[in-house]
Write a protein that holds these residues in place. Structure first.
Motif, PDB file in Angstrom:
ATOM      1  N   SER A 152      52.215  30.327  41.145  1.00 49.25           N
ATOM      2  CA  SER A 152      50.848  29.962  41.224  1.00 49.25           C
ATOM      3  C   SER A 152      50.333  30.018  39.801  1.00 49.25           C
ATOM      4  CB  SER A 152      50.030  30.888  42.137  1.00 49.25           C
ATOM      5  OG  SER A 152      50.195  32.339  41.293  1.00 49.25           O
ATOM      6  N   ASN A 153      49.330  29.210  39.439  1.00 47.29           N
ATOM      7  CA  ASN A 153      48.484  29.355  38.277  1.00 47.29           C
ATOM      8  C   ASN A 153      48.201  30.781  37.842  1.00 47.29           C
ATOM      9  OD1 ASN A 153      49.314  26.778  37.802  1.00 47.29           O
ATOM     10  ND2 ASN A 153      47.175  26.037  38.597  1.00 47.29           N
ATOM     11  N   LYS A 154      47.727  31.280  38.807  1.00 47.96           N
ATOM     12  CA  LYS A 154      47.019  32.772  38.795  1.00 47.96           C
ATOM     13  C   LYS A 154      48.241  33.638  38.143  1.00 47.96           C
ATOM     14  CE  LYS A 154      44.632  36.386  41.007  1.00 47.96           C
ATOM     15  NZ  LYS A 154      44.102  36.876  42.057  1.00 47.96           N
ATOM     16  N   GLU A 155      49.339  33.704  38.971  1.00 47.98           N
ATOM     17  CA  GLU A 155      50.371  34.526  38.523  1.00 47.98           C
ATOM     18  C   GLU A 155      51.157  34.244  37.035  1.00 47.98           C
ATOM     19  OE1 GLU A 155      55.068  35.610  40.151  1.00 47.98           O
ATOM     20  OE2 GLU A 155      53.696  34.224  41.428  1.00 47.98           O
ATOM     21  N   GLN A 156      51.036  32.850  37.052  1.00 46.28           N
ATOM     22  CA  GLN A 156      51.641  32.190  35.497  1.00 46.28           C
ATOM     23  C   GLN A 156      50.762  32.710  34.450  1.00 46.28           C
ATOM     24  OE1 GLN A 156      51.810  28.129  34.623  1.00 46.28           O
ATOM     25  NE2 GLN A 156      53.857  28.519  34.466  1.00 46.28           N
ATOM     26  N   LEU A 157      49.374  32.687  34.671  1.00 45.34           N
ATOM     27  CA  LEU A 157      48.433  33.157  33.551  1.00 45.34           C
ATOM     28  C   LEU A 157      48.725  34.629  33.361  1.00 45.34           C
ATOM     29  CD1 LEU A 157      46.391  32.456  31.703  1.00 45.34           C
ATOM     30  CD2 LEU A 157      44.587  32.672  33.359  1.00 45.34           C
ATOM     31  N   ALA A 158      48.683  35.473  34.349  1.00 44.02           N
ATOM     32  CA  ALA A 158      48.923  36.658  34.042  1.00 44.02           C
ATOM     33  C   ALA A 158      50.250  37.153  33.484  1.00 44.02           C
ATOM     34  CB  ALA A 158      48.947  37.628  35.441  1.00 44.02           C
ATOM     35  N   GLU A 203      49.783  36.407  29.693  1.00 46.27           N
ATOM     36  CA  GLU A 203      48.957  37.584  29.152  1.00 46.27           C
ATOM     37  C   GLU A 203      49.859  38.732  28.932  1.00 46.27           C
ATOM     38  OE1 GLU A 203      45.760  38.293  31.700  1.00 46.27           O
ATOM     39  OE2 GLU A 203      44.726  36.373  31.292  1.00 46.27           O
TER      40      GLU A 203
END
Length: 821
Positions: A74-80, A83
């Protein structure tokens, strides 16, 4: 450890006063200034090592996180993950400085005698409800696992280092916790660095795995550096670490001039070529138990692992009952027990249990004592014995092979028996934990691909006696040296080594396992000594079997290494010749000469004299001179030069043919052809090239003779490349199962030719297979790895149970959080 060795290690201040006279100057009291000077140098070596390896570890960690981010779902997991990767990259320099500072502080604490670094499991004792987060527990288990393996792998270097550092510690004995350069110090330094960084447990665990490879895996060089420095300072320069032959001690010291009276005293079988004197297989806990060489770190690791399992069991119980604090102590009513489906064994008192059925009050429950539970199991054990004996008595009549005993069947029958005896019968929650843990142990056994199916089925009937021993001896799971545990390890390992899924077994091992199982089912009441008796008998038998197998394997290995040496030489020769002939027009006679008799001569020279010898250089230069002499000559100077060289070149060829015993008539024809072609060259004429089909055939024959078959020279697919690379990292002793259930073991791997020697369960060589061919058989499903671990069965089982419970606990926590939201 024998008395002398024990006294030796307890009195480090007077080390080697009698046995090591030559080291006497190092035993004189050292001034405070000299001690500090030595410790500073050791500290600088340690920090210098850390500065060298830490950046590489940090970069690999960043790269690994980046790869995880690219594969995120997911984009959320990738963004985390991006970071986290940015955070790690940004703090590399301060993290490196802090890491090295912590290591340096360890030497200060060592000087002040305050260094006592533990892996952290001591924080997780007592009530499970005090456990705040699973992340701490996971980090502790990761560190414990890393240090456990490293302390075993570097046992010799660490032992020597600790004896020498003890002289800088007023002669007081050291262990890994008080050794400022031990693996646990490096892990603790990293833990402190990561504690200040905001990242999740998963990221940390990834970091620890890479840290294990890039830092802990490189410690051998550091230990050699420190030991060499201390040796140069005359601190126990003649110390020796030697495996004991009598099983009483894992270490002993010897001066340089001390040798064993009998060389077989150290290694009865001798050292196999390519193996170290300390066999990695003997670093395992189960192999060291019987010889009395169990390392304290083995015990510490097992205790930590079992403690974590019990905490997870209690945590799952607590979570599954809405956080009621009394549920851990509540007895389980036998009439409220519902058997769980196979494969769903978890912690005690999950949804399958009813702590207090509505028709029974807690006050009326009759809690069964340990003796009563053992009595119930006695009846089940008798029934099990009758069942198994009937099956084997009827084998000749065509009755199917013994089916495994279902794990949940034992608990179900046990609770049913308790309910029949007393409708208010109940079992303490702690005893239910034990029932559950033994159940998970045998559940793992039935799913363990290392074990052949017939051995799984037979050993599954030991469920009842092992449940009894767990009740009789409460420390059964905590003692790696417990005879029942070691017996189960030995039975399982014998099954892997000498029983196949094709129905065959070697050395009557299956029958020996069967006899041992029947003895336990028939004779075990409550005397633990029976396990020790059977262990001694079984291991005495398998020891003789292993000796016969290893001797046969050794002979096969020596023969295979000789064959591979010849193969290597032929490959090198073929490459040397082909590098000079490829891309050039070649007459048929010259191709035949170079690819057959002269290649044989080159192989002979290479094997006898080596590639750095003058003989090899002269033999190769003959090829160059021959090819030059066949080129059309247009300059008078070249013609003169060829005439001068021609006689010596022909003489060299004749000498080579004679050396290898090449047939004279054939040799004469080739020499005559060379002379004729040289005349053409002197006339500035070019010889006729070999027809393409003939050249292809000659080159293919030469390649095949060198072991480079056409099939193996074909381009590899991405999958083949990946598996071939993985196979290069495979451990000796790894078992493969091929079509039909036949099991073969990797006994040796030649890195130069990428060939694997496979032996059967008797130690006989079956094949010397190319890595690419083995990879293709794996891709096609004709071969699969069935044993990629050298850990004993019980240790693998506990680690699997921990991972299963940890995953289940995480899912429960997530579910509770979701419901709360």
């Amino acid at each position: 450890m024998d008395k002398n060795a024990g006294k030796f290690m307890q009195n480090l201040g007077s080390f080697g006063a009698d046995a090591n006279k030559r080291s006497s100057p190092s035993l004189a009291p050292m001034s405070e200034q000299i001690v500090i000077q030595h410790l500073k140098h050791c500290r600088d070596l340690t920090r210098g090592f850390a500065y060298r390896v830490f950046p590489n570890f940090w970069r690999h960690w960043c790269k690994e996180i980046l790869e995880h981010a690219e594969q995120a779902k997911s984009n959320k997991e990738q963004l985390a993950l991006f970071e986290v990767q940015n955070l790690i990259a940004a703090v590399q320099q301060p993290a490196e400085q802090e890491f090295c500072q912590h290591l340096g502080n360890g030497f200060v604490k060592f000087k002040n005698k305050t260094l006592n670094t533990l892996t952290g499991e001591e924080r997780f004792t007592g009530d499970m409800l005090s456990l705040v987060e699973h992340s701490d527990l996971e980090e502790t288990i990761a560190i414990t696992s890393i240090t456990h393996r490293a302390e075993g792998f570097y046992a010799e270097q660490l032992w020597s280092l600790q004896q020498r550092l003890a002289l800088l510690n007023d002669g007081e004995k050291l262990d890994e916790r008080s050794n400022p350069a031990s693996p646990v110090q490096f892990c603790e330094a990293l833990r402190k660095v990561l504690a200040s960084l905001d990242m999740d447990a998963k990221t940390k665990i990834i970091g620890y795995k890479i840290f294990d490879q890039e830092v802990i895996g490189q410690l051998e060089g550091l230990y050699d550096e420190i030991n060499q420095y201390l040796i140069h300072q005359n601190l126990l320069p003649n110390l020796r670490f030697v495996p004991s032959s009598d099983g009483a001690s894992s270490t002993r010291s010897a001066s340089e001039d001390q040798v064993a009276d009998d060389p077989l005293d150290i290694n009865p079988l001798g050292e196999l070529p390519g193996q170290s004197s300390v066999d990695p297989m003997h670093r395992r806990a189960s192999d060291r138990l019987l010889s009395g060489t169990l390392n304290p770190s083995d015990v510490q690791y097992q205790s930590s692992l079992l403690n974590a399992i019990k905490l997870l069991q209690a945590h799952i119980t607590h979570q599954g009952h809405g956080g009621q604090q009394t549920v851990q102590q509540a007895p389980v009513a036998a009439t409220g027990f519902a058997p769980r489906p196979a494969g769903e064994y978890s912690a005690v008192a999950d949804s399958s249990y009813n702590q207090h059925p509505q028709h029974i009050s807690a006050q009326n429950l009759r809690v069964y004592s340990t003796d009563q539970l053992v009595g119930v199991l006695d009846g089940l054990q008798t029934t099990t014995l009758v069942t198994t004996q009937q099956v084997f008595d009827n084998v000749s009549a065509g009755v199917p092979t013994l089916a495994p005993q279902r794990v949940q069947e034992v608990s179900q029958l046990m609770m049913q028996q308790i309910a029949r005896e007393n409708e208010n019968g109940a079992v303490e929650a702690s005893d239910m934990q034990t029932i559950d843990l033994v159940g998970m142990l045998f559940e793992y056994m039935l799913s363990d691909e290392h074990l052949p199916d017939s051995v799984k089925a037979l050993l599954s009937y030991l469920h009842t006696p092992f449940l009894k021993i767990a009740f009789i001896d409460k420390d059964f799971f905590e003692q790696p040296e417990h005879p029942a545990r070691v017996l189960l390890n030995s039975l399982a390992e014998a099954g892997v080594r000498w029983v196949s899924n094709d129905g065959s077994d070697q050395f009557e091992i299956f029958n020996k396992i069967k006899v041992t199982v029947f003895r336990l089912l028939e004779d075990f009441k409550n005397d633990v000594r029976l396990f020790a008796e059977l262990l001694i008998e079984f291991n005495a038998y398998t020891h003789n079997v292993a000796r016969r197998q290893e001797l046969m394997e050794r002979r096969a290995l020596e023969k295979a290494q000789g064959e591979e040496k010849l193969r290597e030489a032929k490959v090198q020769v073929n490459n040397a010749v082909r590098s000079r002939t490829d891309g050039r027009d070649m007459p048929s006679a010259i191709l035949l000469l170079l690819l057959q008799p002269w290649s044989d001569y080159l192989s002979f020279v290479l094997l006898r004299y080596g590639e750095n010898s003058d003989s090899w250089q002269r033999a190769v230069s003959v090829v160059d001179d021959l090819l030059w002499s066949l080129e059309p000559k247009t300059l008078q100077a070249d013609k003169v030069k060829q005439m001068e060289k021609q006689d010596s070149l022909i003489a060299a060829l004749e000498h080579g043919f004679e050396t290898i015993g090449y047939e004279q008539a054939k040799g004469r024809k080739l020499i005559d052809a060379v002379v004729a072609l040289q005349r053409l060259a002197l006339q500035s004429k070019k010889a006729e090239s070999a027809p393409a089909p003939m050249r292809t055939k000659l080159e293919s024959m030469a390649a095949e003779k060198a072991g480079q078959t056409t099939e193996l020279l074909q381009p590899q697919t991405a999958d083949e490349t990946k598996i071939v690379d993985s196979l290069k990292m495979i451990e000796f002793g790894t078992w493969f199962e091929f079509d039909g259930g036949k099991r073969l073991k990797v006994a040796w791997f030649n890195q130069k030719t990428n060939h694997y020697m496979l032996v059967d369960q008797q130690g006989r060589k079956v094949s010397l297979i190319a890595g690419l061919q083995l990879a293709r058989e794996m891709i096609s499903g004709k071969a699969r790895v069935i044993a990629g671990s050298t850990k004993p069965f019980f240790e693998r089982a506990l680690e699997n149970i921990y991972q299963t419970l940890n995953e289940r606990a995480g899912n429960l926590t997530a579910e509770v959080t979701r419901i709360g939201e």
